[in-house]
Design an enzyme around this catalytic site. Structure first.
Site, PDB file in Angstrom:
ATOM      1  N   ASN A  45       0.896  -1.208   0.026  1.00 22.77           N
ATOM      2  CA  ASN A  45       0.165   0.068   0.008  1.00 22.77           C
ATOM      3  C   ASN A  45       0.977   1.129   0.149  1.00 22.77           C
ATOM      4  O   ASN A  45       0.502   2.159  -0.463  1.00 22.77           O
ATOM      5  CB  ASN A  45      -0.958   0.098   1.173  1.00 22.77           C
ATOM      6  CG  ASN A  45      -2.109  -0.818   0.764  1.00 22.77           C
ATOM      7  OD1 ASN A  45      -2.164  -1.288   0.052  1.00 22.77           O
ATOM      8  ND2 ASN A  45      -3.086  -0.798   1.933  1.00 22.77           N
ATOM      9  N   GLU A  46       1.790   1.406   0.680  1.00 26.93           N
ATOM     10  CA  GLU A  46       2.963   2.417   0.678  1.00 26.93           C
ATOM     11  C   GLU A  46       4.451   1.887   0.893  1.00 26.93           C
ATOM     12  O   GLU A  46       4.649   0.929   1.716  1.00 26.93           O
ATOM     13  CB  GLU A  46       2.600   3.253   1.883  1.00 26.93           C
ATOM     14  CG  GLU A  46       1.446   4.308   1.469  1.00 26.93           C
ATOM     15  CD  GLU A  46       0.248   3.810   1.771  1.00 26.93           C
ATOM     16  OE1 GLU A  46      -0.927   4.427   1.435  1.00 26.93           O
ATOM     17  OE2 GLU A  46       0.059   2.935   2.609  1.00 26.93           O
ATOM     18  N   THR A  47       5.258   2.459   0.261  1.00 26.58           N
ATOM     19  CA  THR A  47       6.607   2.260   0.357  1.00 26.58           C
ATOM     20  C   THR A  47       7.460   3.734   0.845  1.00 26.58           C
ATOM     21  O   THR A  47       6.704   4.702   0.285  1.00 26.58           O
ATOM     22  CB  THR A  47       7.205   1.709  -1.005  1.00 26.58           C
ATOM     23  OG1 THR A  47       6.985   0.463  -1.441  1.00 26.58           O
ATOM     24  CG2 THR A  47       8.875   1.658  -0.705  1.00 26.58           C
TER      25      THR A  47
END
Length: 217
Positions: A45-47
């Site tokens: 979902n996020e890096t």
């Protein structure tokens, strides 16, 4: 392009559970386009990319990318980055530069406890079609909470806060994210965050979260 990405599972002590984030050290080595390509390949979902801050008031700078776009702030990725940087270190009082401002974050060695401030909350009323919204989630109008408002909320990123009657409504939701942008006319790139109240006295809730189709997740 070689890039080492560390997976940190936030909000758990068991690997493979919690909320995974990709963490990249030495984020300044990469251009914005390269960061976006890395996040897309990683697929979380996020890096988060750990960078140096040019602001003297900040300890460091974090940049957050979904597979589809950069986002101003991500809570679990912030926790993941701080854990990756300071796990086992002495207590830290940090000022983190983000797209939502400079936010205080604390790492405590005892129990490896990490707490963070988010940006000051802001709200905007949902003016769209509640029936279409329900249809995009596979629920009925009667499943909506009878008195609480449907509002967009922002403590760093926009999400539509949708109160429903109980947790069983959350369980049966079958979202169609491709419908979201046409319904969320005020904030077409907003995610949707349906919730139900567990206890008003204890201020506890249960919720789900559905990303915008623009995020690529």
């Amino acid at each position: 392009m070689n890039c080492k990405v560390v997976q940190v599972d936030a909000f758990t002590t068991i690997a493979g559970q919690g909320n995974p984030a990709g963490v990249v050290f030495e984020g300044d080595k990469y251009t914005t386009e390269e960061m976006q390509n890395i996040a897309k390949k990683v697929g979380f979902n996020e890096t988060v990319f750990i960078c140096k801050s040019e602001n003297k008031a900040a300890t460091l700078k974090l940049r957050y990318f979904t597979p589809g776009h950069e986002t101003p702030l991500c809570g679990h990725a912030t926790i993941g980055a701080i854990f990756a940087l300071y796990s086992g270190a002495e207590d830290q009082q940090l000022q983190i530069e983000t797209g939502a401002g400079i936010l205080p974050t604390v790492y405590e060695k005892k129990g490896q406890r990490i707490t963070m401030n988010q940006a000051k909350p802001t709200f905007i009323d949902f003016q769209g079609d509640p029936l279409a919204l329900c249809q995009s989630l596979g629920i009925k109008m009667t499943d909506l909470h009878p008195t609480l408002p449907i509002q967009y909320g922002n403590t760093g990123s926009w999400t539509l806060i949708l109160p429903v009657v109980n947790a069983m409504i959350l369980d049966k939701m079958n979202p169609k994210p491709s419908m979201f942008p046409d319904i969320l006319t005020e904030m077409p790139k907003s995610s949707i965050h349906p919730f139900s109240i567990v206890s008003e006295q204890e201020a506890t809730f249960t919720a789900r979260h559905f990303s915008s189709p623009f995020s690529g997740t």
